[in-house]
Design a protein around this motif. Sequence first.
Motif, PDB file in Angstrom:
ATOM      1  N   ARG A  74       0.842  -1.195   0.000  1.00 11.62           N
ATOM      2  CA  ARG A  74       0.000   0.000   0.000  1.00 11.62           C
ATOM      3  C   ARG A  74       0.878   1.247   0.000  1.00 11.62           C
ATOM      4  NH1 ARG A  74      -5.368  -1.007   1.369  1.00 11.62           N
ATOM      5  NH2 ARG A  74      -5.797  -3.187   1.863  1.00 11.62           N
ATOM      6  N   LEU A  75       0.402   2.264  -0.659  1.00 13.31           N
ATOM      7  CA  LEU A  75       1.186   3.486  -0.811  1.00 13.31           C
ATOM      8  C   LEU A  75       1.395   4.222   0.506  1.00 13.31           C
ATOM      9  CD1 LEU A  75      -0.332   4.831  -4.134  1.00 13.31           C
ATOM     10  CD2 LEU A  75       2.046   4.152  -3.779  1.00 13.31           C
ATOM     11  N   MET A  85      -3.601   3.137  -0.485  1.00 15.74           N
ATOM     12  CA  MET A  85      -4.213   2.419  -1.600  1.00 15.74           C
ATOM     13  C   MET A  85      -3.275   1.343  -2.147  1.00 15.74           C
ATOM     14  SD  MET A  85      -6.260   5.195  -3.923  1.00 15.74           S
ATOM     15  CE  MET A  85      -7.659   6.115  -3.277  1.00 15.74           C
ATOM     16  N   THR A  86      -3.866   0.226  -2.579  1.00 14.66           N
ATOM     17  CA  THR A  86      -3.113  -0.776  -3.319  1.00 14.66           C
ATOM     18  C   THR A  86      -3.027  -0.331  -4.773  1.00 14.66           C
ATOM     19  OG1 THR A  86      -5.074  -2.068  -3.900  1.00 14.66           O
ATOM     20  CG2 THR A  86      -4.001  -2.587  -1.799  1.00 14.66           C
ATOM     21  N   ARG A  87      -2.214  -1.017  -5.543  1.00 17.74           N
ATOM     22  CA  ARG A  87      -2.052  -0.668  -6.952  1.00 17.74           C
ATOM     23  C   ARG A  87      -3.369  -0.813  -7.712  1.00 17.74           C
ATOM     24  NH1 ARG A  87      -0.052  -3.360 -11.565  1.00 17.74           N
ATOM     25  NH2 ARG A  87      -0.091  -5.315 -10.392  1.00 17.74           N
ATOM     26  N   ASP A  88      -4.097  -1.891  -7.455  1.00 18.23           N
ATOM     27  CA  ASP A  88      -5.361  -2.129  -8.149  1.00 18.23           C
ATOM     28  C   ASP A  88      -6.411  -1.088  -7.752  1.00 18.23           C
ATOM     29  OD1 ASP A  88      -7.183  -3.861  -9.785  1.00 18.23           O
ATOM     30  OD2 ASP A  88      -8.176  -4.131  -7.854  1.00 18.23           O
ATOM     31  N   LYS A  89      -6.486  -0.781  -6.453  1.00 18.45           N
ATOM     32  CA  LYS A  89      -7.474   0.190  -5.990  1.00 18.45           C
ATOM     33  C   LYS A  89      -7.194   1.574  -6.555  1.00 18.45           C
ATOM     34  CE  LYS A  89      -9.693   1.990  -1.817  1.00 18.45           C
ATOM     35  NZ  LYS A  89      -9.747   1.935  -0.334  1.00 18.45           N
ATOM     36  N   LEU A  90      -5.928   1.936  -6.653  1.00 18.73           N
ATOM     37  CA  LEU A  90      -5.568   3.245  -7.196  1.00 18.73           C
ATOM     38  C   LEU A  90      -5.965   3.346  -8.668  1.00 18.73           C
ATOM     39  CD1 LEU A  90      -4.230   5.992  -7.069  1.00 18.73           C
ATOM     40  CD2 LEU A  90      -2.016   4.878  -7.409  1.00 18.73           C
ATOM     41  N   VAL A  92      16.609  -5.266  -2.350  1.00 20.66           N
ATOM     42  CA  VAL A  92      15.953  -6.087  -3.362  1.00 20.66           C
ATOM     43  C   VAL A  92      14.642  -5.409  -3.734  1.00 20.66           C
ATOM     44  CG1 VAL A  92      17.009  -8.262  -2.657  1.00 20.66           C
ATOM     45  CG2 VAL A  92      14.887  -7.536  -1.586  1.00 20.66           C
ATOM     46  N   ASN A  93      14.305  -5.484  -5.007  1.00 20.29           N
ATOM     47  CA  ASN A  93      13.093  -4.835  -5.508  1.00 20.29           C
ATOM     48  C   ASN A  93      11.860  -5.670  -5.216  1.00 20.29           C
ATOM     49  OD1 ASN A  93      14.448  -2.591  -6.688  1.00 20.29           O
ATOM     50  ND2 ASN A  93      15.013  -3.866  -8.440  1.00 20.29           N
ATOM     51  N   ILE A  94      10.799  -4.996  -4.795  1.00 15.18           N
ATOM     52  CA  ILE A  94       9.502  -5.657  -4.628  1.00 15.18           C
ATOM     53  C   ILE A  94       8.874  -5.767  -6.013  1.00 15.18           C
ATOM     54  CG2 ILE A  94       7.211  -5.471  -3.611  1.00 15.18           C
ATOM     55  CD1 ILE A  94       8.463  -3.931  -1.295  1.00 15.18           C
ATOM     56  N   ASN A  95       8.722  -6.980  -6.502  1.00 16.45           N
ATOM     57  CA  ASN A  95       8.291  -7.171  -7.882  1.00 16.45           C
ATOM     58  C   ASN A  95       6.869  -7.698  -8.015  1.00 16.45           C
ATOM     59  OD1 ASN A  95       8.686  -9.824  -7.041  1.00 16.45           O
ATOM     60  ND2 ASN A  95      10.700  -9.963  -8.013  1.00 16.45           N
ATOM     61  N   LYS A  96       6.106  -7.690  -6.921  1.00 18.33           N
ATOM     62  CA  LYS A  96       4.705  -8.094  -6.994  1.00 18.33           C
ATOM     63  C   LYS A  96       3.924  -7.476  -5.846  1.00 18.33           C
ATOM     64  CE  LYS A  96       5.867 -12.632  -5.011  1.00 18.33           C
ATOM     65  NZ  LYS A  96       5.747 -14.088  -5.241  1.00 18.33           N
ATOM     66  N   ASP A  97       2.608  -7.522  -5.944  1.00 23.55           N
ATOM     67  CA  ASP A  97       1.763  -6.835  -4.969  1.00 23.55           C
ATOM     68  C   ASP A  97       1.816  -7.471  -3.586  1.00 23.55           C
ATOM     69  OD1 ASP A  97       0.849  -4.961  -6.856  1.00 23.55           O
ATOM     70  OD2 ASP A  97      -0.665  -6.356  -7.581  1.00 23.55           O
ATOM     71  N   ARG A  98       1.991  -8.784  -3.536  1.00 23.19           N
ATOM     72  CA  ARG A  98       2.101  -9.500  -2.258  1.00 23.19           C
ATOM     73  C   ARG A  98       3.490 -10.099  -2.170  1.00 23.19           C
ATOM     74  NH1 ARG A  98      -3.747 -12.693  -2.592  1.00 23.19           N
ATOM     75  NH2 ARG A  98      -5.063 -10.813  -2.573  1.00 23.19           N
ATOM     76  N   TYR A  99       4.315  -9.486  -1.347  1.00 27.94           N
ATOM     77  CA  TYR A  99       5.743  -9.839  -1.290  1.00 27.94           C
ATOM     78  C   TYR A  99       6.062 -10.365   0.104  1.00 27.94           C
ATOM     79  CZ  TYR A  99      10.724  -9.329  -2.438  1.00 27.94           C
ATOM     80  OH  TYR A  99      12.044  -9.554  -2.710  1.00 27.94           O
TER      81      TYR A  99
END
Length: 257
Positions: A44-45, A106-111, A151-158
């Motif tokens: 979430r942002l 907000m999550t990516r999808d909600k935004l 390390v980069n977060i590469n998905k919504d649930r990490y």
Amino acid sequence: MKKLLLPSLLLLLLASCVAPKKVPYFQDLEAGDAVKIIEAQEIRLKPGDKFTVHINSKDEELVRPFNLIRSSGNSGGGSETRLAHTVDSEGFIDFPTIGKIHVEGMTRDKLAKHIKKLLLENKLVGDPVVIVQFTDMQVSIIGEVGSPGKVNINKDRYTILDAITDAGDLTIQGQRDNITVLREEYGVQRAYSLNLNDAAQLHSSPAFYLQQNDIVYVEPNGSRAAAASTNGNSLRNASFWMSLASFALTIVTFFTK
């Protein structure tokens, strides 16, 4: 004297050869077992986070003002760079034409759905397809891992397991049952302890799903800590093995006299 030395030598040799019992992950699991996982937590942002927004439509000219793009080079032969929005300290971004939008939490999808709704409500675009991508989302992993660093977060649930995998797994000297996750929450740095040997505890922890800017620390085990000490008395230290061999040779010589 001989009766005392022989058992001591055998114990020393056994101690040096026994495989650590805490190395395997998920020791409480057997085939067919089911483990309850904490409710999935998506990224979430937060203030300071960055993300890009790309809006598609049948009318490309209509959506052009909403897509922040910087062009460089000559027309037709240059390159384009998509610019990112940055969440301000109060959780807002300044979106073209629409103005201030509160996006914190907000999550990516909600935004993406929220921006699409605003475009439709304001009759700015009739058929928008909104794509949101988070940028510069990272966690730090330090200590006994193959490749410590960011390390980069590469998905919504990490998850913590994703981070460990991306960092090259734990080294053999890393403590599987004592991993610390540091997380800033409401201005306070909170520490969570994770045990990779205990699947039930791991999957139920609030830190199983990581958040951006989390710090993961893998503590070294006893032998690794000893290797870093001044005496260097460690199973991984060459001088240790030389001393052990010398001691064994002395004992063998003593018994063969």
